[in-house]
Design an enzyme around this catalytic site. Structure first.
Site: not given
Length: 560
Positions: A177, A206, A276, A339-340, A412, A437-439, A489
């Site tokens: 990102r 991504d 992604h 994922d996703e 997650w 999640y540290f974001d 990020t």
């Protein structure tokens, strides 16, 4: 636990009394560091005085301990201003007045360490070089910060030992990102080493950018590594229109992998698939279901354009990419995401539908045929990596993709999928988005905080996290390999912001990873934390001081 803390308190009191008796302010070491050692026991001996005349010994011919000795010398000089030489020796007489690094098969655990301090000298031992390295980190953190000291440093006589609870102690860094320099990635590795962590999950691809050079597909970085603009904020209508990107050459990646290995950190690359992947599709539109055109995404979130797994060319692409990834990263694990992955394109793609028919995939048990197709694709990738002696890690969506239990699950979406995976026989790494999640913000009072993804995970929340669910039996508990925090990020653009988001929460995570639950005490942790923060400041790392200084952010900060 009470006995250990009593011993620690007695030692601290002894240090104070020693200073009073000597009538001096000579700096002294304090072994109550983060993460807290398993034992800190006083011994009947005079203290050891660290001077510039001391040497650091390592076994002759042991290249790993030679490197460890050099790192320890650098740490001591940074902390105290004392420069200690390093020397190879097998002569026990050389231990007098020195710090000695030693391999000792009697130390129980591959990453365990012992530190023995007597008036005669200091011995840091482990059954492996990694164990010695973690002992070095504990000694480093115990030293006072006195760079310009003209006096020596006293190390109280003691036996100190530590052994981690989990074998997998991870941090994640997203460089897709926003792209970060080689020096910033090494800086992140240095922070991990200080906290006794051993796995860097490196997110390299991504929708918003492809960051790893693949020689077989040069357009992945020539085109996929750059976007023509970035949305401002949380997908606002405003785009900055500024070309943005970057990527790591294979030479740079090898350098980073080696730098991490010297600090006993294994890098696990993530190449997300089949979703992604818009960065790759922008470079090679023929890999998508519609053929494009695609562009490297300006937005945050989940793109509906994913790889077309009905095309044999897509399968060859994945295998060739993985061949080069495996050549760069010696890690047993390769993270494949999973994922996703919206399957809306597959529903109307004639090639994907033909693949479904050819593989006799049918909707059943609440899973669509397209979900089964993702399972078929994932198993194919899993088998390919297994032939090369590698294993896959994937996000917990893989539990719905028919993978066998040789796949390791990264939980997650919450803690529950991890517990489910362990019950099914999967190895599991616990990284639930709350609080790992540290974001996310570190407080609910966000008015003067840097822009973050959202949510809230305070220092206390991180410290209180328990990776092993209470309803798992002994066999299932063994499948919980460890814990990891993730740093996405989308809204993190510079090194200082990386620091701010992870410090001091990385310290709380280190005690989750190293200490048994019965040995954790948040208030005691907060008392020990300032000593670690002094090292942050010494390195000019940006730390969220409110988390250090307040007992409870949400109760003590002023709402506005």
């Amino acid at each position: 636990m009470q006995k250990k803390h009593l011993l620690a308190c007695l030692m601290a009191a002894a240090c104070v009394l020693g200073l009073w008796a000597q009538g001096t302010s000579q700096p002294r070491a304090n072994y109550q560091v983060v993460p807290l050692p398993n034992t800190i026991a006083g011994v009947k001996s005079g203290d050891f005085v660290l001077t510039g005349d001391c040497c650091i010994n390592y076994p002759m011919g042991n290249r790993q301990l030679e490197r460890n000795a050099q790192l320890l010398s650098e740490y001591i000089e940074q902390m105290t201003g004392l420069h200690l030489c390093t020397r190879p020796t097998n002569n026990k007489a050389d231990q007098r007045g020195s710090i000695t690094l030693a391999i000792n098969s009697q130390v129980n655990g591959d990453e365990a360490y012992n530190i023995d301090v007597t008036q005669r000298g200091v011995v840091i031992s482990g059954s492996t070089a990694a164990g010695v390295f973690y002992g070095i980190q504990t000694l480093r953190k115990s030293l006072p910060v006195c760079q310009k000291a003209t006096s020596n440093v006293t190390l109280p006589a003691a036996q100190v030992s530590g052994s981690p609870r989990f074998g997998y102690r991870g941090m994640h860094l997203d460089c897709s990102r926003h792209f970060f320099s080689v020096s910033t990635v090494k800086h992140y590795i240095d922070m991990m080493a200080l906290h006794g962590m051993n796995r860097l999950h490196w997110h390299l691809t991504d929708d918003q950018g492809w960051r790893i050079e693949i020689k077989a597909y040069p357009r992945l970085t020539e085109v996929g590594g750059w976007r023509s603009g970035t949305v401002l904020g949380h997908n606002s209508p405003v785009d900055d229109g500024i070309r943005y990107g970057g990527y790591y050459t294979q030479a740079e990646i090898r350098d980073i992998v080696d730098y991490a290995a010297q600090r006993y950190i294994t890098i696990i690359p993530e190449i997300d698939m089949p979703g992604h992947m818009q960065g790759a599709l922008a470079a090679y539109p023929e890999l998508g279901c519609t053929g494009g055109p695609y562009e490297v995404w300006h937005l945050w979130g989940v793109s509906e354009d994913i790889l077309c797994v009905g095309k044999d060319a897509t399968l060859r692409f994945i295998e060739q990419v993985l061949d080069e990834v495996m050549d760069l990263f010696p890690s047993e694990y390769i993270h494949i995401g999973g994922d996703e992955s919206p399957r809306i394109r597959w529903e109307s793609c004639p090639r994907c539908q033909q693949r479904i028919r050819n593989q006799h995939l049918e909707a059943s048990d609440g899973k669509t045929a397209e979900a089964r197709l993702q399972g078929w694709f994932t198993m194919r990738v899993q088998d390919y990596l297994a032939k090369h002696g590698r294993r896959i890690i994937g996000w917990d969506e893989l539990l719905g993709c028919d993978v066998d239990n040789t796949a390791t699950i990264m939980s997650w979406t919450g803690a529950e999928p991890g517990a489910k995976g362990a019950k099914l026989g999967h190895d599991v790494i616990m990284t639930p988005n709350t609080p790992m999640y540290f974001d996310h913000y570190q407080t609910k009072n966000t008015w003067n905080e840097p822009t973050a993804f959202g949510g809230c995970a305070t220092l206390n929340d991180v410290y209180d996290f328990e990776p092993v669910a209470s309803d798992l039996n002994a066999e299932q508990q063994r499948h919980i390999l460890g814990a990891q925090a993730n740093l996405w990020t989308e809204y993190i653009t510079c090194e200082a912001q990386i620091d701010y988001q992870v410090l001091p929460r990385m310290a709380a995570l280190s005690e989750v990873q190293w200490l048994q639950p019965a040995d954790k005490n948040y208030q005691d942790f907060k008392r020990r934390l300032p000593q670690l923060v002094n090292i942050y400041k010494l390195n000019n790392w940006t730390v969220r001081m409110k988390s250090v200084l307040t007992a409870d952010d949400d109760k003590t900060e002023t709402n506005r």
